[in-house]
Design a protein around this motif. Structure first.
Motif, short mmCIF file in Angstrom:
data_model
loop_
_atom_site.label_atom_id
_atom_site.label_comp_id
_atom_site.label_asym_id
_atom_site.label_seq_id
_atom_site.Cartn_x
_atom_site.Cartn_y
_atom_site.Cartn_z
N GLU A 1 -7.06 2.52 -5.51
CA GLU A 1 -6.39 3.54 -4.70
C GLU A 1 -5.92 2.95 -3.37
O GLU A 1 -6.50 2.00 -2.85
N SER A 2 -4.86 3.53 -2.83
CA SER A 2 -4.23 2.98 -1.63
C SER A 2 -5.19 2.90 -0.45
O SER A 2 -5.24 1.89 0.26
N THR B 1 0.83 -1.21 0.00
CA THR B 1 0.00 0.00 0.00
C THR B 1 0.86 1.25 0.00
O THR B 1 0.53 2.25 -0.65
N GLU C 1 0.74 7.34 -6.30
CA GLU C 1 -0.30 8.38 -6.29
C GLU C 1 0.31 9.76 -6.08
O GLU C 1 -0.11 10.74 -6.71
N THR D 1 -3.94 4.76 -10.63
CA THR D 1 -3.95 3.40 -10.12
C THR D 1 -5.37 2.85 -10.18
O THR D 1 -6.34 3.56 -9.87
N VAL E 1 1.89 1.87 -3.54
CA VAL E 1 0.77 2.44 -4.32
C VAL E 1 0.59 3.92 -3.98
O VAL E 1 0.40 4.76 -4.86
N ARG E 2 0.67 4.23 -2.68
CA ARG E 2 0.51 5.63 -2.24
C ARG E 2 1.60 6.52 -2.83
O ARG E 2 1.35 7.67 -3.21
#
Length: 290
Positions: free
Chosen positions: A90-91, A74, A81, A87, A77-78
């Motif tokens: 989203e995280s 996560t 972002e 993405t 992913v963040r």
């Protein structure tokens, strides 16, 4: 476009299907292991390095984050972002979906049907917990369980009390849910991509097994959803803000009941059962969004 798939292994069916779908649509695609990413945090200059090489000019990422690596996955992913990369999941949505209790609270607030569920702080009064869901038989689930692991059917009150006391003694967080008898060991998995149902299958547990997971020997076949079931799946994905979601539900006498919403749903079972190219739908979602 330049697409990165966040996955521990390029050989996994779902990951490979996404790679093939992206290549067919003329995109540059790379599978990267999120655990091999280094996150560099600096004022207005977020960066990610993969195996020593800076990741530049990324248009979109597809998170395939397993539950065992949720925290670091996560974070990666963040970071994407923060780099203004699109993405498919989203995280924060990923975090919410992984927390079974939190996700059920969100679904409840959205007005969706759910099996009656009880969560306590290791309550010693297990008899009261059992009565809250209407008595035995009932389902006991570990909050961290996946693919049917950590899910117990307690057929009698005595059995339910023993299992709850054992989990409490181990300080294992569990939720207790009513058993939906009329579902007869079957559930429905619905794939929602960008607010649209792109595939649905009915999974049936093998004889003597109340869990319908394909990993546990269950079977699957294509199903045509009712309007109520389709709307429930779409609303569940929307309430958790998931661009890609696998929504699991039970058919009950009071309508569809949402069991959980998966942010990294497997594609093999549903693509085989429905004959639909779900991976292609995910790539087209990216094309519309970027």
């Amino acid at each position: 476009m330049n697409i990165k798939i966040l996955s521990r292994s390029a050989s996994l069916f779902s990951t490979d299907a996404l790679v093939q779908a992206a290549v067919k649509r003329k995109h540059n695609v790379q599978v990267i292991d999120p655990l091999s990413c280094d996150i560099v945090i600096e004022k207005k200059k977020p960066e990610i390095y993969y195996k020593g090489k800076k990741l530049d000019h990324v248009d979109a990422v597809i998170p395939r984050i397993g539950s065992s690596i949720t925290f670091y996955g996560t974070a990666v992913v963040r970071q994407f972002e923060m780099m203004s990369v699109f993405t498919t999941v989203e995280s924060q949505a990923l975090v919410n979906s992984r927390d079974k209790l939190r996700s059920l609270q969100i679904l409840s607030k959205a007005g969706l049907g759910l099996p009656k569920t009880v969560f306590t702080n290791y309550s010693k009064d297990v008899s009261e917990v059992i009565s809250h869901v209407g008595g035995a038989p009932l389902i006991i689930k570990l909050l961290e369980g996946t693919q049917g692991l950590g899910v117990v059917l307690a057929e009698t009150k005595t059995a339910a009390e023993s299992v709850l006391e054992a989990f409490n003694g181990l300080q294992a967080r569990v939720i207790v849910q009513e058993y939906i008898k009329e579902a007869k060991g079957a559930d429905i998995r619905v794939l929602v991509v960008d607010g649209q149902v792109v595939g649905a299958m009915k999974r049936q547990g093998k004889e003597g097994e109340f869990r319908s997971n394909l990993h546990r020997g269950g079977s699957a076949k294509i199903i045509e959803l009712s309007d109520e079931e389709e709307n429930a799946a779409i609303k569940a994905a929307k309430s958790l803000k998931l661009g890609v979601a696998g929504v699991d539900m039970l058919q009950s006498e009071r309508g569809p009941l949402i069991l959980e919403v998966n942010s990294s749903p497997g594609l093999e079972g549903i693509q085989t059962a429905t004959g639909r190219d779900i991976a292609k739908s995910i790539i087209r979602f990216i094309e519309r969004s970027v």
